[in-house]
Design an enzyme around this catalytic site. Structure first.
Site, PDB file in Angstrom:
ATOM      1  N   SER A  40       0.877  -1.172   0.000  1.00 12.00           N
ATOM      2  CA  SER A  40       0.000   0.000   0.000  1.00 12.00           C
ATOM      3  C   SER A  40       0.909   1.214   0.000  1.00 12.00           C
ATOM      4  CB  SER A  40      -0.844  -0.015   1.278  1.00 12.00           C
ATOM      5  OG  SER A  40      -1.374   1.267   1.564  1.00 12.00           O
ATOM      6  N   TYR A  59      -2.420  -1.036  10.451  1.00 10.46           N
ATOM      7  CA  TYR A  59      -2.334  -1.196   8.987  1.00 10.46           C
ATOM      8  C   TYR A  59      -0.998  -0.683   8.460  1.00 10.46           C
ATOM      9  CZ  TYR A  59      -4.070  -1.020   4.123  1.00 10.46           C
ATOM     10  OH  TYR A  59      -4.260  -1.197   2.768  1.00 10.46           O
TER      11      TYR A  59
HETATM   12  P1  NAD Z   1     -11.589  -6.060   0.035  1.00 10.66           P
HETATM   13  O1  NAD Z   1     -12.214  -5.860   1.360  1.00 10.66           O
HETATM   14  O2  NAD Z   1     -12.400  -5.831  -1.201  1.00 10.66           O
HETATM   15  O3  NAD Z   1     -10.954  -7.512  -0.093  1.00 10.66           O
HETATM   16  C1  NAD Z   1     -10.283  -8.127   0.973  1.00 10.66           C
HETATM   17  C2  NAD Z   1     -10.281  -9.609   0.738  1.00 10.66           C
HETATM   18  O4  NAD Z   1      -9.630 -10.232   1.841  1.00 10.66           O
HETATM   19  C3  NAD Z   1     -11.688 -10.207   0.659  1.00 10.66           C
HETATM   20  O5  NAD Z   1     -11.698 -11.253  -0.282  1.00 10.66           O
HETATM   21  C4  NAD Z   1     -11.877 -10.769   2.063  1.00 10.66           C
HETATM   22  O6  NAD Z   1     -12.834 -11.824   2.141  1.00 10.66           O
HETATM   23  C5  NAD Z   1     -10.484 -11.243   2.349  1.00 10.66           C
HETATM   24  N1  NAD Z   1     -10.210 -11.492   3.757  1.00 10.66           N
HETATM   25  C6  NAD Z   1     -10.384 -10.650   4.811  1.00 10.66           C
HETATM   26  N2  NAD Z   1     -10.056 -11.270   5.955  1.00 10.66           N
HETATM   27  C7  NAD Z   1      -9.640 -12.517   5.620  1.00 10.66           C
HETATM   28  C8  NAD Z   1      -9.176 -13.629   6.350  1.00 10.66           C
HETATM   29  N3  NAD Z   1      -9.071 -13.608   7.687  1.00 10.66           N
HETATM   30  N4  NAD Z   1      -8.866 -14.751   5.673  1.00 10.66           N
HETATM   31  C9  NAD Z   1      -8.994 -14.822   4.329  1.00 10.66           C
HETATM   32  N5  NAD Z   1      -9.423 -13.793   3.576  1.00 10.66           N
HETATM   33  C10 NAD Z   1      -9.748 -12.656   4.227  1.00 10.66           C
HETATM   34  O7  NAD Z   1     -10.305  -5.115   0.040  1.00 10.66           O
HETATM   35  P2  NAD Z   1      -9.293  -4.628  -1.085  1.00 10.66           P
HETATM   36  O8  NAD Z   1      -9.329  -3.140  -1.072  1.00 10.66           O
HETATM   37  O9  NAD Z   1      -9.465  -5.349  -2.353  1.00 10.66           O
HETATM   38  O10 NAD Z   1      -7.929  -5.036  -0.384  1.00 10.66           O
HETATM   39  C11 NAD Z   1      -7.077  -6.048  -0.855  1.00 10.66           C
HETATM   40  C12 NAD Z   1      -5.666  -5.729  -0.437  1.00 10.66           C
HETATM   41  O11 NAD Z   1      -5.277  -4.491  -1.038  1.00 10.66           O
HETATM   42  C13 NAD Z   1      -5.468  -5.551   1.068  1.00 10.66           C
HETATM   43  O12 NAD Z   1      -4.238  -6.132   1.455  1.00 10.66           O
HETATM   44  C14 NAD Z   1      -5.421  -4.049   1.234  1.00 10.66           C
HETATM   45  O13 NAD Z   1      -4.705  -3.673   2.362  1.00 10.66           O
HETATM   46  C15 NAD Z   1      -4.728  -3.657  -0.044  1.00 10.66           C
HETATM   47  N6  NAD Z   1      -4.886  -2.265  -0.443  1.00 10.66           N
HETATM   48  C16 NAD Z   1      -6.113  -1.754  -0.691  1.00 10.66           C
HETATM   49  C17 NAD Z   1      -6.204  -0.415  -1.061  1.00 10.66           C
HETATM   50  C18 NAD Z   1      -7.527   0.217  -1.362  1.00 10.66           C
HETATM   51  O14 NAD Z   1      -7.551   1.444  -1.475  1.00 10.66           O
HETATM   52  N7  NAD Z   1      -8.593  -0.521  -1.523  1.00 10.66           N
HETATM   53  C19 NAD Z   1      -5.062   0.367  -1.172  1.00 10.66           C
HETATM   54  C20 NAD Z   1      -3.825  -0.197  -0.908  1.00 10.66           C
HETATM   55  C21 NAD Z   1      -3.755  -1.522  -0.544  1.00 10.66           C
END
Ligand code: NAD
Length: 261
Positions: A143, A156
């Site tokens: 991130s 985080y």
């Molecule tokens: P999201 O909430 O859409 O997806 C998260 C996924 O992780 C889902 O499939 C959820 O079911 C799964 N998950 C959560 N807890 C879990 C567990 N205990 N075991 C197995 N699966 C689990 O979120 P996203 O935005 O797609 O995030 C995905 C990654 O991207 C994360 O690591 C997040 O930190 C990172 N990220 C997101 C952003 C953003 O702006 N959305 C920015 C930078 C990084």
């Protein structure tokens, strides 16, 4: 279809960025194992959709990324069916927004377990077979918070800085094994994870929803646009190409200029 006969395991891929990675890798011919939580019907629809759209095998693992034994079983099952995990994408992640002195202890532990430690557990389990094949790609979702901090996100930010360090370390350990290890560092991507943190941020900062979107989230992003899940997934696909074989040990920003400031 340059990933035909490869297998990709993507943690946290029932929604958001993870689902986009799984679909983009499948579009290049990879068999995929998806993982994450959600309603059984919705997950099955996504899994079957990948098989139908891309003519690959798609499997689902319900393993909880907080549980090392379930992670080990997920990797073993994938290897039993496909021989090896060629592409490991550590993506599962959650967020919690609160001042550090009010930060719930169990939320801290969950975030460190899911956003950081799960990548250790998957990597240690998948590496032996990757090494045996002499080819592998490990891609971690970091991130912008792997480089900079925002208030109220202590767990985080700590986990994402940790992922950057883990990425470098493993890259050095496997540099002569045909395996690259990198992280992608998106800025704000419009996914359920971002949408869900808006109410808590409204509370923590005493703001309206519009103020949180424009004055907190997009304030950080010079382009004033959310990154898309397809853009993030396209970078992961590129990291799997031969052209990217010398890119290793790095955390690549895709943040609309956020960390340039
Ligand atoms: P999201 O909430 O859409 O997806 C998260 C996924 O992780 C889902 O499939 C959820 O079911 C799964 N998950 C959560 N807890 C879990 C567990 N205990 N075991 C197995 N699966 C689990 O979120 P996203 O935005 O797609 O995030 C995905 C990654 O991207 C994360 O690591 C997040 O930190 C990172 N990220 C997101 C952003 C953003 O702006 N959305 C920015 C930078 C990084």
């Amino acid at each position: 279809m340059f990933l035909k006969d490869r297998t990709a395991l993507v943690t946290g891929s029932t929604s958001g960025i993870g689902l986009a990675y799984a679909r983009a890798l499948a579009a290049e011919g990879a068999n995929v194992v998806i993982n994450g939580f959600g309603e059984a019907d919705a997950i099955e629809k996504e899994r079957a959709g990948i098989e139908k759209d891309f003519k690959v095998k798609a499997r689902y693992s319900a393993a909880n990324m907080m549980k090392p034994d379930e992670i080990a079983a997920m990797v073993a099952e994938a290897e039993k069916e496909f021989g090896a995990i060629d592409i490991l994408v550590n993506n599962a992640g959650i967020q919690h927004v609160a001042p550090v002195e009010e930060f719930p202890i169990e939320k801290w532990d969950q975030i460190i377990a899911i956003n950081l430690s799960s990548a250790f557990h998957t990597t240690r389990a998948a590496l032996p077979k990757m090494k045996a094949k002499g080819w592998g790609r490990i891609i971690n979702t970091a991130s912008a918070h792997a480089f900079v901090a925002s208030p109220f996100k202590s767990a985080y930010v700590s986990a994402k800085h940790g992922i950057a360090g883990f990425t470098k370390t493993v890259a050095l350990e496997v540099a002569t094994n045909g395996i690259t290890v990198n992280a992608i560092a998106p800025g704000y991507v419009w996914t359920p994870l971002v949408e869900k943190q808006i109410p808590d941020t409204m509370k923590a900062r005493n703001m309206t929803k519009e103020q949180v979107i424009n004055d907190v989230l997009l304030l950080a992003q010079p382009t004033k646009e959310f990154v898309t899940v397809e853009q993030v997934a396209a970078l992961a696909v590129f990291l799997c190409t031969d052209a990217a074989k010398s890119i290793t040990g790095t955390t690549l920003p895709m943040d609309g200029g956020w960390t340039a400031a």
